[in-house]
Design a protein around this motif. Structure first.
Motif, PDB file in Angstrom:
ATOM      1  N   TYR A 257       0.906  -1.273  -0.015  1.00 45.98           N
ATOM      2  CA  TYR A 257      -0.172   0.127  -0.054  1.00 45.98           C
ATOM      3  C   TYR A 257       0.875   1.324   0.140  1.00 45.98           C
ATOM      4  N   GLY A 258       2.209   1.215  -0.004  1.00 45.08           N
ATOM      5  CA  GLY A 258       3.309   2.342   0.112  1.00 45.08           C
ATOM      6  C   GLY A 258       2.967   3.012   1.284  1.00 45.08           C
ATOM      7  N   VAL A 259       2.869   2.335   2.437  1.00 43.49           N
ATOM      8  CA  VAL A 259       2.556   3.057   3.651  1.00 43.49           C
ATOM      9  C   VAL A 259       3.666   2.614   4.723  1.00 43.49           C
ATOM     10  N   ARG A 260       3.946   3.266   5.654  1.00 39.92           N
ATOM     11  CA  ARG A 260       4.691   2.813   6.916  1.00 39.92           C
ATOM     12  C   ARG A 260       3.913   3.011   8.290  1.00 39.92           C
ATOM     13  N   GLY A 261       3.675   2.012   9.159  1.00 40.62           N
ATOM     14  CA  GLY A 261       3.067   2.143  10.179  1.00 40.62           C
ATOM     15  C   GLY A 261       1.530   1.628  10.035  1.00 40.62           C
ATOM     16  N   ALA A 262       1.035   1.053  11.163  1.00 42.28           N
ATOM     17  CA  ALA A 262      -0.210   0.129  11.230  1.00 42.28           C
ATOM     18  C   ALA A 262      -1.474   1.284  11.009  1.00 42.28           C
ATOM     19  N   ASP A 263      -1.227   2.536  11.780  1.00 44.37           N
ATOM     20  CA  ASP A 263      -2.312   3.473  11.520  1.00 44.37           C
ATOM     21  C   ASP A 263      -2.472   3.802  10.035  1.00 44.37           C
ATOM     22  N   ASN A 264      -1.271   4.101   9.564  1.00 39.32           N
ATOM     23  CA  ASN A 264      -1.200   4.529   8.033  1.00 39.32           C
ATOM     24  C   ASN A 264      -1.976   3.602   7.113  1.00 39.32           C
ATOM     25  N   LEU A 265      -1.506   2.280   7.489  1.00 41.40           N
ATOM     26  CA  LEU A 265      -1.790   1.071   6.519  1.00 41.40           C
ATOM     27  C   LEU A 265      -3.424   1.053   6.978  1.00 41.40           C
ATOM     28  N   PHE A 266      -4.106   1.237   8.198  1.00 40.64           N
ATOM     29  CA  PHE A 266      -5.479   0.976   8.474  1.00 40.64           C
ATOM     30  C   PHE A 266      -6.138   2.094   7.512  1.00 40.64           C
ATOM     31  N   SER A 267      -5.467   2.958   7.517  1.00 36.82           N
ATOM     32  CA  SER A 267      -6.184   4.315   6.545  1.00 36.82           C
ATOM     33  C   SER A 267      -6.400   3.969   5.135  1.00 36.82           C
ATOM     34  N   GLU A 268      -5.279   3.570   4.726  1.00 39.73           N
ATOM     35  CA  GLU A 268      -5.304   2.863   3.185  1.00 39.73           C
ATOM     36  C   GLU A 268      -6.169   1.802   2.963  1.00 39.73           C
ATOM     37  N   LEU A 269      -6.091   0.724   3.829  1.00 38.27           N
ATOM     38  CA  LEU A 269      -6.617  -0.679   3.583  1.00 38.27           C
ATOM     39  C   LEU A 269      -8.103  -0.339   3.744  1.00 38.27           C
ATOM     40  N   PHE A 270      -8.720   0.214   4.443  1.00 39.99           N
ATOM     41  CA  PHE A 270     -10.373   0.236   4.642  1.00 39.99           C
ATOM     42  C   PHE A 270     -10.906   1.516   4.144  1.00 39.99           C
TER      43      PHE A 270
END
Length: 133
Positions: free
Chosen positions: A89-102
């Motif tokens: 997803y081209g991100v770093r960090g769980a919080d940023n991934l959550f924002s991109e993933l869902f």
């Protein structure tokens, strides 16, 4: 016999995880309930100091950040800390991934489920009504 034997750690039932199937994904996500201690730590991080009246600092609670952090802390599967998933997803960090993933609606479904399994989905009025019956 102890009056509090049922509360000893070895006698307490494990809190159950929950699955949530979101339409866009082939697999269900797995969520775990949060303890009150975890929620307290998250809550503490969600206060900001902002200038208030007459220049005094006021502590302001960021409810949006709190909701996001309890969701991120509750997700067991997929592992939001997995570097391969973050890279995809081209991100770093769980919080940023959550924002991109869902998507927003999916994040709201996750929040509803987390509050349900953590036991904070009922209001005090609902508990009074249940006690009356």
């Amino acid at each position: 016999m102890s009056k509090f034997k049922a509360f000893l750690k070895g006698n307490v039932k494990e809190a159950e995880q929950a699955t949530l199937k979101l339409d866009r994904f082939d697999e269900a996500i797995i969520l775990r309930p949060l303890s009150s201690g975890e929620a307290d730590l998250i809550s503490d991080r969600c206060y900001k100091n902002k200038p208030g009246r007459k220049g005094k600092q006021e502590r302001v609670f960021d409810a949006i950040r709190y909701n996001r952090e309890i969701c991120v802390a509750s997700v067991v599967h997929p592992d939001l800390n997995d570097s391969e998933l973050q890279d995809s997803y081209g991100v770093r960090g769980a919080d940023n991934l959550f924002s991109e993933l869902f998507l927003l609606g999916e994040a709201n479904q996750i929040l509803e489920k987390v509050t349900e399994i953590s036991g904070i989905d009922t209001t005090f009025d609902e508990e009074i009504e249940e006690a009356k019956n």
